[in-house]
Write a protein that holds these residues in place. Sequence first.
Motif, PDB file in Angstrom:
ATOM      1  N   LYS A  60       0.848  -1.189   0.000  1.00 57.29           N
ATOM      2  CA  LYS A  60       0.000   0.000   0.000  1.00 57.29           C
ATOM      3  C   LYS A  60       0.887   1.243   0.000  1.00 57.29           C
ATOM      4  N   GLU A 106      -3.024  -6.108   6.232  1.00 57.41           N
ATOM      5  CA  GLU A 106      -4.228  -5.417   6.680  1.00 57.41           C
ATOM      6  C   GLU A 106      -5.460  -6.286   6.444  1.00 57.41           C
ATOM      7  N   SER A 107      -5.495  -6.945   5.295  1.00 52.16           N
ATOM      8  CA  SER A 107      -6.645  -7.774   4.942  1.00 52.16           C
ATOM      9  C   SER A 107      -6.247  -8.738   3.843  1.00 52.16           C
ATOM     10  N   ARG A 127     -18.331 -10.391   3.152  1.00 53.62           N
ATOM     11  CA  ARG A 127     -18.561  -9.475   2.030  1.00 53.62           C
ATOM     12  C   ARG A 127     -18.249  -8.070   2.506  1.00 53.62           C
ATOM     13  N   SER A 128     -17.697  -7.263   1.619  1.00 51.91           N
ATOM     14  CA  SER A 128     -17.297  -5.913   1.992  1.00 51.91           C
ATOM     15  C   SER A 128     -18.060  -4.893   1.168  1.00 51.91           C
ATOM     16  N   ALA A 129     -18.490  -3.848   1.836  1.00 54.03           N
ATOM     17  CA  ALA A 129     -19.132  -2.740   1.138  1.00 54.03           C
ATOM     18  C   ALA A 129     -18.107  -1.647   0.832  1.00 54.03           C
ATOM     19  N   ASP A 130     -16.840  -1.892   1.222  1.00 56.87           N
ATOM     20  CA  ASP A 130     -15.804  -0.871   1.055  1.00 56.87           C
ATOM     21  C   ASP A 130     -15.238  -0.796  -0.350  1.00 56.87           C
ATOM     22  N   MET A 131     -15.266  -1.905  -1.066  1.00 57.63           N
ATOM     23  CA  MET A 131     -14.615  -1.934  -2.374  1.00 57.63           C
ATOM     24  C   MET A 131     -15.586  -1.618  -3.494  1.00 57.63           C
TER      25      MET A 131
END
Length: 141
Positions: A60, A106-107, A127-131
């Motif tokens: 990152k 981190e993930s 499930r992620s709502a971040d991406m």
Amino acid sequence: MRWDFRLEESPGTPANDQPTFLRACEAFLLQGMAERRWTYWVAADDATLVSHIFIQRVPKVPKPNRIDDAFGYVTNVYTRPAYRNRGIGTQLMARVLGWAAEQDFESLIVWPSEASVPFYVRAGFQRSADMLEYLVRPYVL
């Protein structure tokens, strides 16, 4: 196993012959190892590879509060059909998750097939709502 995995996901005539594919795949895997960008996890039964998981370390951009950070891209998760439902993939994934914690990722991210979602959920993926994803071209199996 990569050849078998992809043809199982997308049956039909492959765009490349097997020897050409194997040479390209071997070069990619060796380069990834040499550059330490990829880590390959495998399970074996004697001398036969029966399951694998590939992880790419994605660095990152440095932040003021964390100069060196990374996440892992999980791909090529496959267990040979004759070895499925024995917990081999689950055990291998548990080792990968422990290793990812040791690496201080981190993930971990994965783009699963619908059929594999339960496997990842059992392992603790959510499930992620971040991406958000922008598809530049259609995904090719």
